[in-house]
Design a protein around this motif. Sequence first.
Motif, PDB file in Angstrom:
ATOM      1  N   VAL A   1       0.827  -1.211   0.000  1.00 23.32           N
ATOM      2  CA  VAL A   1       0.000   0.000   0.000  1.00 23.32           C
ATOM      3  C   VAL A   1       0.863   1.264   0.000  1.00 23.32           C
ATOM      4  CG1 VAL A   1      -1.707   1.324   1.321  1.00 23.32           C
ATOM      5  CG2 VAL A   1      -1.913  -1.168   1.152  1.00 23.32           C
ATOM      6  N   ASP A   2       1.909   1.309   0.824  1.00 22.23           N
ATOM      7  CA  ASP A   2       2.737   2.525   0.899  1.00 22.23           C
ATOM      8  C   ASP A   2       3.386   2.841  -0.443  1.00 22.23           C
ATOM      9  OD1 ASP A   2       2.168   2.997   3.587  1.00 22.23           O
ATOM     10  OD2 ASP A   2       3.790   1.700   4.263  1.00 22.23           O
ATOM     11  N   ARG A   3       3.857   1.803  -1.134  1.00 24.15           N
ATOM     12  CA  ARG A   3       4.462   2.035  -2.455  1.00 24.15           C
ATOM     13  C   ARG A   3       3.397   2.503  -3.449  1.00 24.15           C
ATOM     14  NH1 ARG A   3       9.830  -0.574  -3.392  1.00 24.15           N
ATOM     15  NH2 ARG A   3      10.325  -1.736  -1.506  1.00 24.15           N
TER      16      ARG A   3
ATOM     17  N   SER B   1      -7.269 -12.142   3.844  1.00 24.93           N
ATOM     18  CA  SER B   1      -6.833 -11.124   4.807  1.00 24.93           C
ATOM     19  C   SER B   1      -5.307 -11.043   4.834  1.00 24.93           C
ATOM     20  CB  SER B   1      -7.366 -11.494   6.196  1.00 24.93           C
ATOM     21  OG  SER B   1      -6.847 -12.750   6.561  1.00 24.93           O
ATOM     22  N   ASN B   2      -4.747 -10.211   5.707  1.00 25.27           N
ATOM     23  CA  ASN B   2      -3.287 -10.035   5.796  1.00 25.27           C
ATOM     24  C   ASN B   2      -2.592 -11.352   6.131  1.00 25.27           C
ATOM     25  OD1 ASN B   2      -4.424  -7.284   6.263  1.00 25.27           O
ATOM     26  ND2 ASN B   2      -2.262  -6.760   6.502  1.00 25.27           N
ATOM     27  N   ASN B   3      -1.554 -11.659   5.393  1.00 20.36           N
ATOM     28  CA  ASN B   3      -0.759 -12.865   5.649  1.00 20.36           C
ATOM     29  C   ASN B   3       0.489 -12.540   6.457  1.00 20.36           C
ATOM     30  OD1 ASN B   3      -1.088 -15.206   2.929  1.00 20.36           O
ATOM     31  ND2 ASN B   3      -2.591 -13.714   3.597  1.00 20.36           N
TER      32      ASN B   3
ATOM     33  N   PRO C   1      10.519  -7.513   4.347  1.00 19.40           N
ATOM     34  CA  PRO C   1      10.399  -6.654   5.535  1.00 19.40           C
ATOM     35  C   PRO C   1      10.039  -5.201   5.254  1.00 19.40           C
ATOM     36  CG  PRO C   1      12.689  -7.151   5.093  1.00 19.40           C
ATOM     37  CD  PRO C   1      11.897  -7.918   4.077  1.00 19.40           C
ATOM     38  N   GLU C   2       9.078  -5.015   4.339  1.00 20.43           N
ATOM     39  CA  GLU C   2       8.453  -3.701   4.164  1.00 20.43           C
ATOM     40  C   GLU C   2       7.059  -3.743   4.796  1.00 20.43           C
ATOM     41  OE1 GLU C   2       7.780  -2.958  -0.016  1.00 20.43           O
ATOM     42  OE2 GLU C   2       6.666  -4.816  -0.256  1.00 20.43           O
ATOM     43  N   LYS C   3       6.537  -4.949   5.042  1.00 17.88           N
ATOM     44  CA  LYS C   3       5.218  -5.116   5.648  1.00 17.88           C
ATOM     45  C   LYS C   3       5.371  -5.207   7.160  1.00 17.88           C
ATOM     46  CE  LYS C   3       3.410  -5.668   1.458  1.00 17.88           C
ATOM     47  NZ  LYS C   3       3.132  -6.883   0.755  1.00 17.88           N
TER      48      LYS C   3
ATOM     49  N   VAL D   1      -6.896  -2.023  12.786  1.00 13.49           N
ATOM     50  CA  VAL D   1      -7.032  -3.463  13.046  1.00 13.49           C
ATOM     51  C   VAL D   1      -6.829  -4.241  11.754  1.00 13.49           C
ATOM     52  CG1 VAL D   1      -8.661  -5.270  13.754  1.00 13.49           C
ATOM     53  CG2 VAL D   1      -8.640  -3.049  14.942  1.00 13.49           C
ATOM     54  N   ARG D   2      -6.018  -5.296  11.820  1.00  8.50           N
ATOM     55  CA  ARG D   2      -5.828  -6.199  10.686  1.00  8.50           C
ATOM     56  C   ARG D   2      -6.119  -7.622  11.165  1.00  8.50           C
ATOM     57  NH1 ARG D   2      -6.257  -2.002   8.646  1.00  8.50           N
ATOM     58  NH2 ARG D   2      -4.937  -0.985   7.093  1.00  8.50           N
ATOM     59  N   ASP D   3      -6.512  -8.480  10.207  1.00  2.09           N
ATOM     60  CA  ASP D   3      -6.944  -9.850  10.489  1.00  2.09           C
ATOM     61  C   ASP D   3      -5.869 -10.763   9.894  1.00  2.09           C
ATOM     62  OD1 ASP D   3      -8.338 -12.217  10.658  1.00  2.09           O
ATOM     63  OD2 ASP D   3     -10.100 -11.526   9.562  1.00  2.09           O
ATOM     64  N   TRP D   4      -5.056 -11.401  10.743  1.00  7.23           N
ATOM     65  CA  TRP D   4      -3.822 -12.050  10.257  1.00  7.23           C
ATOM     66  C   TRP D   4      -3.989 -13.545  10.044  1.00  7.23           C
ATOM     67  CZ3 TRP D   4       0.079  -9.000   8.710  1.00  7.23           C
ATOM     68  CH2 TRP D   4       0.089  -7.681   9.182  1.00  7.23           C
ATOM     69  N   LEU D   5      -3.468 -14.019   8.912  1.00  5.52           N
ATOM     70  CA  LEU D   5      -3.529 -15.452   8.589  1.00  5.52           C
ATOM     71  C   LEU D   5      -2.123 -15.960   8.245  1.00  5.52           C
ATOM     72  CD1 LEU D   5      -5.438 -17.924   7.990  1.00  5.52           C
ATOM     73  CD2 LEU D   5      -5.295 -17.231   5.588  1.00  5.52           C
TER      74      LEU D   5
ATOM     75  N   ASP E   1       0.669   9.136  10.230  1.00  4.52           N
ATOM     76  CA  ASP E   1      -0.215   8.084   9.725  1.00  4.52           C
ATOM     77  C   ASP E   1      -0.111   7.953   8.205  1.00  4.52           C
ATOM     78  OD1 ASP E   1      -2.036   6.066   9.891  1.00  4.52           O
ATOM     79  OD2 ASP E   1      -3.679   7.296  10.676  1.00  4.52           O
ATOM     80  N   ARG E   2      -0.472   6.771   7.703  1.00  4.12           N
ATOM     81  CA  ARG E   2      -0.572   6.537   6.259  1.00  4.12           C
ATOM     82  C   ARG E   2      -1.790   7.310   5.727  1.00  4.12           C
ATOM     83  NH1 ARG E   2      -1.386   0.332   4.942  1.00  4.12           N
ATOM     84  NH2 ARG E   2       0.876   0.245   4.755  1.00  4.12           N
ATOM     85  N   ALA E   3      -1.636   7.924   4.549  1.00  4.17           N
ATOM     86  CA  ALA E   3      -2.775   8.627   3.933  1.00  4.17           C
ATOM     87  C   ALA E   3      -3.868   7.612   3.576  1.00  4.17           C
ATOM     88  CB  ALA E   3      -2.302   9.350   2.673  1.00  4.17           C
TER      89      ALA E   3
HETATM   90  P1  TYD Z   1       0.992  -3.684   6.015  1.00  2.00           P
HETATM   91  O1  TYD Z   1       1.794  -4.837   6.518  1.00  2.00           O
HETATM   92  O2  TYD Z   1       1.634  -2.702   5.102  1.00  2.00           O
HETATM   93  O3  TYD Z   1      -0.320  -4.330   5.338  1.00  2.00           O
HETATM   94  P2  TYD Z   1      -1.682  -3.593   4.805  1.00  2.00           P
HETATM   95  O4  TYD Z   1      -1.474  -2.141   4.738  1.00  2.00           O
HETATM   96  O5  TYD Z   1      -1.836  -4.204   3.463  1.00  2.00           O
HETATM   97  O6  TYD Z   1      -2.746  -3.994   5.778  1.00  2.00           O
HETATM   98  O7  TYD Z   1       0.426  -2.881   7.257  1.00  2.00           O
HETATM   99  C1  TYD Z   1      -0.347  -3.515   8.263  1.00  2.00           C
HETATM  100  C2  TYD Z   1      -0.809  -2.446   9.226  1.00  2.00           C
HETATM  101  O8  TYD Z   1       0.329  -1.924   9.935  1.00  2.00           O
HETATM  102  C3  TYD Z   1      -1.465  -1.261   8.548  1.00  2.00           C
HETATM  103  O9  TYD Z   1      -2.521  -0.786   9.380  1.00  2.00           O
HETATM  104  C4  TYD Z   1      -0.345  -0.216   8.477  1.00  2.00           C
HETATM  105  C5  TYD Z   1       0.478  -0.526   9.719  1.00  2.00           C
HETATM  106  N1  TYD Z   1       1.934  -0.268   9.609  1.00  2.00           N
HETATM  107  C6  TYD Z   1       2.598   0.438  10.631  1.00  2.00           C
HETATM  108  O10 TYD Z   1       1.978   0.884  11.620  1.00  2.00           O
HETATM  109  N2  TYD Z   1       3.947   0.631  10.518  1.00  2.00           N
HETATM  110  C7  TYD Z   1       4.672   0.175   9.463  1.00  2.00           C
HETATM  111  O11 TYD Z   1       5.911   0.409   9.397  1.00  2.00           O
HETATM  112  C8  TYD Z   1       3.981  -0.578   8.434  1.00  2.00           C
HETATM  113  C9  TYD Z   1       4.723  -1.120   7.250  1.00  2.00           C
HETATM  114  C10 TYD Z   1       2.624  -0.771   8.564  1.00  2.00           C
END
Ligand code: TYD
Length: 350
Positions: free
Chosen positions: A88-90, A184-186, A193-195, A219-223, A286-288
Amino acid sequence: MKKIIITGGAGFIGSHVVRRFVTTYPEYQIINLDKLTYAGNLANLKDIENAPNYKFVKGDIVDLEFINNLFATEQPDAVVHLAAESHVDRSITNPLEFVMTNVVGTVNLLNAAKNLWKGEYDKKRFYHVSTDEVYGTLGETDMFTEQTAYDPHSPYSASKASSDHFVRAYHDTYGMDTVISNCSNNYGSYHFPEKLIPLAIHNITENKPVPVYGKGENVRDWLWVEDHARAIDVIFHNAATGTTYNIGGHNEWKNIDLIQLLCRILDKKLNREEGESAKLITYVTDRAGHDLRYAIDATKLKNELGWTPSITFEEGLEKTVDWYLSNNEWLKNVTSGHYQDYYSEQYNNR
Ligand code: TYD
Ligand code: NAD
């Protein structure tokens, strides 16, 4: 004999899918088609690279001529499509690249398959691997089902939503046998290591700040990735044509709680004092357009095809942390060079 092209097989999830298909189905021929972007790494497949039913082909799904030639030469019976730009960030920095690979690349594959399989669509299958992010964001209690309307917010999820629509259009318009799954998120081994999870493990281990976006309330749902690969196997072999399945483990975590858990696990594993790793937690801008919550309802997959996750989150996370601690060489290789440029661009001014 089934010949299957798996796209994106050198990436995180793709490498687990390739491994599963190569080892579980020795009678299949598996072709791993991957461009080897920054996210693709043949070291992820070292253990099966010499298997007699495995072949790697380097190529770009955006290159129509290359794709048409590959389909003409290989005559595949099925495609399992994972190749994508996935971060997403990229996508916020470079949306067009996501349109090219995720939308144009998918349509190129669909077209090549449509032309090759004409007259025998009932014997061939195009499986498209997608994400729950196409559904948008949730409030506090609801969940994504297969009926949830698409409402993507990031350039990444918008491109994946578009590719899903094209896959359905090829089923509805041309009668191609297509199947889609939205997962969902894996997390797990070979995760770049960008995720969040591998980045946090890496930074904690290296005593570097662990960046938490906003307040860490998302909140993310991890698998576990190997459970995702098994779900893809089950769906590929058993789903009816034109269907969609959600995949998830009923495992929701607030980002900050997850990072604190990782800190506690790593305090123990690295013989640190309790609370030492948590001092690395650093709140950053925060992420946009940051989606607040994702949660998958995978009831359809459980009821119709009998799939459920095989391990708990605690087991999966422990395995994952152990894998990163004992695969330092892999981590060192993927975090050298361009990764450093990416990291400073993403995080230095946050
Ligand atoms: P990410 O692993 O990038 O997956 P996605 O955005 O596809 O869900 O991010 C998971 C969650 O973690 C998301 O809410 C953004 C957050 N996050 C951080 O807080 N710090 C970080 O450095 C990254 C990469 C993500
Ligand atoms: P990844 O970024 O780790 O791997 C993507 C792979 O695709 C890489 O090997 C890369 O080299 C390859 N690739 C990229 N562009 C290409 C192109 N133009 N031509 C050929 N190959 C190309 O991604 P991932 O996390 O393994 O995700 C795989 C698939 O699963 C994606 O479609 C993603 O949308 C989906 N998905 C991911 C998650 C997750 O949590 N990671 C969750 C649900 C769905």
